[in-house]
Design a protein around this motif. Structure first.
Motif, short mmCIF file in Angstrom:
data_model
loop_
_atom_site.label_atom_id
_atom_site.label_comp_id
_atom_site.label_asym_id
_atom_site.label_seq_id
_atom_site.Cartn_x
_atom_site.Cartn_y
_atom_site.Cartn_z
N GLY A 181 0.59 -3.14 5.75
CA GLY A 181 0.42 -2.50 4.45
C GLY A 181 0.72 -3.41 3.27
O GLY A 181 0.54 -3.02 2.13
N CYS A 205 0.81 -1.22 0.00
CA CYS A 205 0.00 0.00 0.00
C CYS A 205 0.84 1.27 0.00
O CYS A 205 1.74 1.44 0.82
N PRO A 245 -5.73 4.49 2.11
CA PRO A 245 -5.62 5.76 2.83
C PRO A 245 -4.35 5.84 3.67
O PRO A 245 -4.21 6.75 4.48
N TYR A 246 -3.45 4.90 3.50
CA TYR A 246 -2.25 4.90 4.36
C TYR A 246 -1.07 4.26 3.63
O TYR A 246 -1.25 3.53 2.65
N PHE A 267 -8.61 0.99 -6.28
CA PHE A 267 -8.47 1.10 -4.82
C PHE A 267 -7.24 1.94 -4.47
O PHE A 267 -6.13 1.64 -4.87
N GLN A 272 -17.17 -2.06 0.84
CA GLN A 272 -16.51 -0.79 1.18
C GLN A 272 -15.68 -0.19 0.05
O GLN A 272 -15.57 1.02 -0.06
N TYR A 273 -14.99 -1.00 -0.72
CA TYR A 273 -14.03 -0.46 -1.70
C TYR A 273 -13.86 -1.48 -2.83
O TYR A 273 -14.33 -2.61 -2.74
#
Lengths: 479, 476
Positions: free
Chosen positions: A195, A76, A95-96, A92, A321-322
């Motif tokens: 991540g 990520c 957020p991190y 996608f 959610q995503y």
């Protein structure tokens, strides 16, 4: 002047420190290279365009100041698409940042983009990607290995300086071997998995894919270490790996397991690896015959544990959610079914089914529990072996790179590509693949070096010594 | 035939830690939807759980208070099932090795004492909350609750009536209140209770067909649901119907239970060890420290109240059923000698107020000092007992100190004999006829005179003194 894209990170670091080269120069050479080549190699799924001026303002004190690095698409990066090469994670944007990404940023590395991979790291050929296959820079008709095929191909084709991969059953080492570069799977717990989009939590590790051993040591030094966000990361101090880069293997005991030189091992691979073992012997290492008796069960054990964990890890991709969500659905269950049917490729579906089956009530004991027991035996084999030797040397892959499409319809034969790499994951050991020869078709061949948990240093020492005494790593594909 | 009921309860308790079970998000109630979330409790790809030490310590505290053994090795498992309130589509829970097991709770049902065995207490994470907007064809999900630490407390099938189930829950809530680990509020959902219930002919040792009962929203609901279900099962057997193992829901509107799913439809949760959390050995010293730091629990407090304050066991039991109530009593008892009087007031008028207002002693707003002051006013005859009851009501109503209520209302009793003598003289001279009647032997006439005196003083005259002075004056 040499083309900057073909240099190693440690060499570029020197040049940047001396003021001879600016990070923007490296980027510009790399982007020219990518522009010219990646249409053929297809190592990248996304290329960033880092701002040149900003790249030059990088903190010079960082261990990787101004050095470009390519990230496997399952790690990520904040606000940047991260898809695991799967349609189900289309668009996608996490957020991190993964912990390794934070560490890279802190040391001044420049993120070049995301590399191709097998979907969710399910594969040994980079062919299951939703973006289509990556090609082996040594022969564009062949696969680069997988699942970190994009990272290995990018390093081999000089489209990046450094790369990160992830390794669950050989996904760093096997493509490194097939692309003629260095790939290291660290000890389980050495590098934070926070991540890293999980495939099999108890097996996954992030690790470096580089042009030489010194770069691997440099990169591991940056990404390794305990992380409070990952309970499975271990609080063991990170040594200065540079100190392990000594040209001396005298007195090192190198174990050669008989179970790894068996039917199915390509003759050319065997000859190269045995040749490499002789090089180490001539340099003063002591060669010891060892036995790892449970080796033959490793692949089947792995193909229970890894899919079992994957079936649960991938359950979250449900369209709620995503990521991908089916456009129309009657109800909730229908949405789950359609979303997952559309979003996952065939190999992902195969592994989810396999894992779900193994964990089902009535089968759990016979499969999952049994596999865990065998896993313990495999670990004990290594514990015992490491009483008699300091390192274990084996082939990385039973064959050199195979043709694209060759094994796509034969999953079992595909799974056997990882026969030599899987045991290190099951036992949690560090293992590296380094170039040790070429086939007569000029395809790279890799040698695998395994060590005790948290003894990456001894791997670096042997690998560095071998590399300094051979020329394999200096060969470049003719693209 | 005579049947007996066999009940086991499964309580889910939300622990009131500051942060969630496996991430750093706040656990505060009533916040805007999804405002208390992070990649971990949203189950985002790549995120990993890290156990909240506070939640674990709370769990150990409860386990020890329920007399449980603590597992040597703590491990977590994944319970896999698909539902949109579960962001990872698996719940981190504990399966074959709950963190504690083999405990007990002693309950007293009426005069009987009974030991209820606790099978297991384990830690897990809560799910989010689904919302279904009326008239819409979609649902919404709020993950604020997702990932909150939840303790599952499971009894053995030791409860043999709905009343016992009720008493067990009351006792459990009392203990949990002492530990200060949860709100224990069934309406807010911080305590949830499911029941397993079956019936069998009395004397039979084999268990009957079990029904899992869900959807009870209060302790009373649990009792009513179990009563209904027990009767339903006995009737079904009587009618030669075959009972099926199933999950049924309590319908609080209709006061019946309805079938939700049968055993055949039960899910396979595919439990396996959570690979993202490393099993760990609990430090024995930590456990002993938690054990040492446990507060005095209801039973110990009851015994002490009997010994220290000379209360009856019944009174002590009532007073210690709630930790705040017990604490209130003790605070009062420190500055007021007659413990029995305090107990009477607490268990009488004050408890009645708590019940009508559905409030705890703290919410009532009456300070212990205030109550003691009131009791002392009665003792010094500054006010009468009857007046004190009114003052108490007023104090609770207006949240004012009882002493202030007395002052403001001018309620304080007249015990100054010269003042009373004055009034008595006035009344005697005014009511000459009644006085004459009295003197002529019509003793009942005195009641009228007292009434007149009380009227003159607006009821504030000390009745004892009035009586005494009046008789004295009439006798002259």
């Amino acid at each position: 002047m040499e083309k900057l894209q073909s240099l190693t990170a440690h060499r570029l670091k020197e040049l940047i420190e001396k003021g001879d080269v600016r990070p923007s120069n490296i980027l510009s050479d790399l982007f020219d290279r990518i522009k010219a080549l990646d249409g053929k190699v297809k190592a990248f799924v996304r290329v960033n365009k880092p701002d040149a001026a900003e790249a030059d303002r990088v903190n010079k004190a960082g261990k990787l100041a101004g050095i470009p690095i390519t990230i496997k698409d399952n790690i990520c990066v904040k606000d940047e698409e991260t898809t695991c090469a799967s349609k189900i994670l289309a668009d996608f944007k996490p957020p991190y940042d993964a912990t390794v990404i934070k560490k890279l940023r802190a040391e001044g590395a420049i993120l070049m983009g995301k590399s191709n991979m097998d979907e969710f790291a399910f594969g040994s050929s980079c062919e299951t990607s939703c973006y289509g296959p990556t090609k082996n820079p040594w022969d564009l008709e062949r696969i680069p290995g997988g699942s970190s095929g994009g990272s290995a191909a990018a390093v081999a084709a000089d489209e990046t300086i450094l790369a990160l991969g992830s390794d669950t059953g050989g996904s760093i080492r096997q493509p490194a071997s097939l692309c003629g570069v260095v790939g290291l799977k660290p000890t389980y717990g050495r590098v934070s998995r926070y991540g890293l989009i999980a495939f099999a939590s108890s097996l996954d590790q992030i690790g470096p894919i580089t042009k030489d051993v010194e770069d691997a040591a440099l990169l591991l030094g940056v990404i390794a270490g305990h992380d409070e966000m990952d309970s499975t990361s271990v609080d063991v101090p990170v040594p200065d790996y540079k100190r392990s880069l000594v040209k001396d293997v005298r007195g090192l005991r190198i174990g050669v397991p008989k179970e790894y030189f068996i039917k199915g091992l390509d003759k050319e691979v065997e000859d190269s690896v045995r040749g490499a073992i002789n090089v180490l012997k001539d340099l003063g290492a002591k060669i010891v015959d060892i036995s790892l008796p449970h080796t033959e069960y490793a692949v089947s054990t792995y193909y229970i544990i890894a899919p079992a964990e994957a079936s649960s890890n991938l359950a979250r991709f449900d369209g709620v959610q995503y990521g991908h969500r089916a456009k129309t659905s009657k109800d909730m269950i229908d949405m789950y079914i359609k979303t997952r049917s559309e979003g996952f490729g065939n190999e992902a579906k195969r592994r989810i089914l396999l894992g779900t089956y193994c964990l089902s009530s009535g089968y759990y004991d016979a499969y999952y529990l049994k596999a865990q027991k065998v896993r313990t035996r495999i670990r004990e084999d290594f514990d015992k072996a490491f009483g008699a030797c300091d390192l274990v040397v084996t082939p990385t892959s039973p064959t050199a790179a195979f043709k694209i499409g060759e094994k796509m319809d034969d999953p079992l034969s595909m799974y056997l590509s990882d026969i030599y790499t899987i045991p290190a994951n099951l036992a949690g050991l560090p293992a590296m693949s380094i170039p040790c020869g070429f086939s007569k078709n000029s395809l790279p061949i890799g040698m695998q070096i395994l060590a005790k948990p948290f003894d990456e240093e001894t791997i670096f020492r042997a690998a560095y010594t071998f590399e300094q005494n051979t020329e394999f790593h200096k060969q470049k594909p003719k693209l | 035939m005579n049947y007996e009921t066999v009940i086991g309860l499964e309580v889910h308790l939300q622990l009131s830690t500051n942060t969630k079970a496996f991430c750093g998000c706040s656990t505060k109630f009533g916040q805007p939807p999804n405002s208390q979330t992070c990649p971990v409790c949203l189950g985002f790809p790549g995120s990993l759980p890290v156990l909240n030490e506070e939640a674990f310590n709370y769990a150990i505290k409860v386990a020890l208070a329920l007399n449980c053994k603590i597992q040597d090795l703590i491990k977590f498992d994944r319970k896999n099932y698909y539902y949109p309130d579960l962001p990872k589509n698996f719940q981190i829970s504990q399966y074959d090795m709950p963190l504690s097991y083999d405990g007990f709770v002693d309950i007293s049902s009426g005069a009987k004492r009974k030991r209820i065995r606790i099978k297991r207490v384990h830690l897990e994470e809560d799910a989010g909350k689904l919302m279904h907007p009326a008239g819409e064809n979609y649902s919404l999900v709020d993950y604020n609750r997702g990932g909150m630490p939840l303790l599952e407390i499971v009894t053995e099938p030791d409860l043999s009536s709905p009343e016992e189930a009720y008493d067990y829950l009351t006792k459990l809530k009392s203990i949990l209140g002492y530990l200060k680990v949860s709100d224990c509020d069934m309406e807010k959902g911080s305590l949830r209770c499911d029941a397993n219930i079956s019936v069998r002919p009395r004397g039979e040792t084999k268990l009957g067909t079990k029904v899992e009962l869900k959807n009870m929203n209060s302790f009373k609901g649990v009792k009513l649901g179990l009563e209904y279900e027990s009767k339903r099962q006995v009737a079904a057997i009587g009618d030669n119907e075959k009972l099926v193992q199933e999950t049924r829901l309590w319908d609080v509107e209709k006061n019946i239970t309805v079938s939700m799913r049968s055993k055949e439809e039960a899910q396979d949760y595919r439990y396996f060890p959570e690979p993202d959390l490393v099993p760990f050995v609990v430090d024995k010293i930590t456990i002993e420290k938690v054990r040492k730091d446990l507060p005095e629990l209801p039973e110990a407090k009851t015994d002490r109240f009997v010994k220290e304050f000379g209360l009856s066991e019944y009174d002590a039991n009532v007073l210690t059923s709630d930790v705040d109530f017990a604490g209130y009593f003790e605070t009062c008892a420190r500055s007021y000698k007659n413990a029995k009087t305090i107990a009477n007031w607490l268990m009488g008028d004050i408890m009645a107020q708590m019940n009508t207002r559905n409030a705890g002693i703290k919410e009532l707003g009456l300070t212990a000092d205030g109550l003691v002051a009131l009791l002392k006013m009665i003792d010094s005859q500054a006010i009468s007992g009857k007046m004190a009851k009114e003052v108490l009501l007023e104090a609770i109503e207006t949240k004012k100190d009882p002493a202030i209520v007395v002052k403001e209302k001018g309620l304080s009793q007249i015990s100054d004999s010269s003042k009373i003598e004055e009034v008595v003289s006035v009344v005697i001279s005014r009511e000459a006829k009644t006085v004459a009647d009295y003197k002529n032997g019509k003793k009942a006439a005195i009641t009228f005179l007292i009434g007149q005196i009380m009227k003159e003083t607006r009821g504030k005259a000390n009745p004892g003194l009035v009586n005494e002075i009046l008789k004295k004056k009439l006798g002259e």
